[in-house]
Design an enzyme around this catalytic site. Structure first.
Site, PDB file in Angstrom:
ATOM      1  N   GLY A 134      17.666  78.840  43.397  1.00 59.17           N
ATOM      2  CA  GLY A 134      16.782  79.830  42.794  1.00 59.17           C
ATOM      3  C   GLY A 134      15.597  80.121  43.688  1.00 59.17           C
ATOM      4  O   GLY A 134      15.569  79.697  44.841  1.00 59.17           O
ATOM      5  N   ASN A 135      14.641  80.849  43.173  1.00 58.50           N
ATOM      6  CA  ASN A 135      13.430  81.128  43.947  1.00 58.50           C
ATOM      7  C   ASN A 135      12.217  81.136  43.026  1.00 58.50           C
ATOM      8  O   ASN A 135      12.341  80.967  41.809  1.00 58.50           O
ATOM      9  CB  ASN A 135      13.576  82.444  44.715  1.00 58.50           C
ATOM     10  CG  ASN A 135      13.727  83.633  43.793  1.00 58.50           C
ATOM     11  OD1 ASN A 135      12.790  84.033  43.102  1.00 58.50           O
ATOM     12  ND2 ASN A 135      14.931  84.211  43.757  1.00 58.50           N
ATOM     13  N   ARG A 136      11.041  81.335  43.615  1.00 61.15           N
ATOM     14  CA  ARG A 136       9.788  81.121  42.876  1.00 61.15           C
ATOM     15  C   ARG A 136       9.228  82.368  42.205  1.00 61.15           C
ATOM     16  O   ARG A 136       8.091  82.359  41.750  1.00 61.15           O
ATOM     17  CB  ARG A 136       8.743  80.528  43.831  1.00 61.15           C
ATOM     18  CG  ARG A 136       9.107  79.124  44.284  1.00 61.15           C
ATOM     19  CD  ARG A 136       8.115  78.607  45.312  1.00 61.15           C
ATOM     20  NE  ARG A 136       6.742  78.630  44.827  1.00 61.15           N
ATOM     21  CZ  ARG A 136       5.681  78.455  45.590  1.00 61.15           C
ATOM     22  NH1 ARG A 136       5.844  78.253  46.893  1.00 61.15           N
ATOM     23  NH2 ARG A 136       4.475  78.486  45.082  1.00 61.15           N
ATOM     24  N   SER A 137       9.994  83.441  42.124  1.00 60.67           N
ATOM     25  CA  SER A 137       9.468  84.644  41.488  1.00 60.67           C
ATOM     26  C   SER A 137       9.137  84.384  40.010  1.00 60.67           C
ATOM     27  O   SER A 137       9.963  83.873  39.262  1.00 60.67           O
ATOM     28  CB  SER A 137      10.498  85.770  41.593  1.00 60.67           C
ATOM     29  OG  SER A 137      10.023  86.902  40.901  1.00 60.67           O
ATOM     30  N   ALA A 163      13.474  89.306  42.460  1.00 60.43           N
ATOM     31  CA  ALA A 163      13.862  88.630  43.696  1.00 60.43           C
ATOM     32  C   ALA A 163      15.278  88.090  43.516  1.00 60.43           C
ATOM     33  O   ALA A 163      15.462  86.976  43.011  1.00 60.43           O
ATOM     34  CB  ALA A 163      12.882  87.502  43.998  1.00 60.43           C
TER      35      ALA A 163
END
Ligand code: CTP
Ligand code: CA
Length: 229
Positions: free
Chosen positions: A33-36, A100
């Site tokens: 995943g990512n930090r958006s 994102a």
């Protein structure tokens, strides 16, 4: 205060906003995943409603309450995000990709939890590239005159400055506007404020000074509106 005013300059317009970050599952309990945080996308949805638009918000793993008056579609993966955005875009006057999406996904996901081996070894995860939603939307233009907006967080590197990389990305994606964040100073993830340069395919360069995400959202809608037929 300008931001508290309620215009109706987007009345009769239908817009799609994506927000958050997608997850690509390795097994039932783990993902890439990512930090958006989804904050900028939610600010875009709220400000569009305030200006009279009909808004569909496609939210990927965002832990924020649904904004009032917005149709919210919740998704997890880039593939689900793509399907939801494409489906909503068919009737939209504007599409803003603030989400994102994970660029890659595991080639295969396990139906059962991956277990670690006793010998101290680790698995190798093979990845494949996800579909580029913004590029597809900008290329297909599902509605005539549809305005398509992308976001880019750039640091600049030995191949170009933040603005040069932004200009190249705008051309590569084929969208009308690209909102470029300079993230070389550190993280903007989850921060209440944002600063950006909005680049237009028509050559426009609009500097938006550091301010609230709502203020940036309004500046983006101003540019979208100016390009609507
Ligand atoms: N985007 C998209 N689909 C993807 C990846 C990105 O629609 N699979 C959109 C994002 O929502 C954003 C814009 O494209 O609006 C730019 O995202 P970014 O990650 O900066 O672009 P990439 O083409 O993935 O390039 P990079 O290699 O810099 O990550
Ligand atoms: Ca990317």
């Amino acid at each position: 205060d300008r931001l508290d005013q309620r215009w109706a300059d987007l009345a009769g317009r239908s817009v799609v906003v994506s927000a958050g970050g997608t997850r690509e599952y390795l097994d039932p309990v783990r993902f890439l995943g990512n930090r958006s945080s989804g904050l900028q996308g939610y600010a875009l949805a709220r400000t569009a409603v305030a200006r009279g638009a009909e808004v569909t918000l496609v939210a990927a793993n965002v832990s924020l309450p649904d904004p009032a008056g917005v149709k919210v579609v919740r998704v997890e993966t880039t593939s689900e995000l793509r399907d939801a955005v494409v489906s909503a875009a068919a009737g939209a006057d504007a599409v803003v990709m603030a989400a994102a999406p994970a660029d890659f996904r595991p080639v295969s996901a396990s139906d059962t939890k991956l277990k670690k081996a006793d010998d101290g070894s680790a698995p190798t995860i093979e990845l494949s590239q996800n579909p580029d939603i913004l590029k597809e939307i900008a290329h297909d233009r599902l509605r005539e005159g549809q305005v398509v907006v992308g976001f880019a967080a750039e640091t600049g590197d030995d191949t170009g400055t933040v603005l040069e990389l932004g200009r190249a990305k705008l051309a590569r994606k084929g969208c009308d506007l690209l909102v470029v964040n300079d993230v070389s100073g550190g993280a903007v993830f989850g921060a209440p404020d944002n600063q950006a340069v909005i680049l237009g395919a028509d050559g426009a360069v609009i500097d938006v000074p550091l301010g609230s995400k709502a203020a940036l959202a309004h500046a983006i809608w101003d540019q979208v509106l100016a390009r609507m037929p």
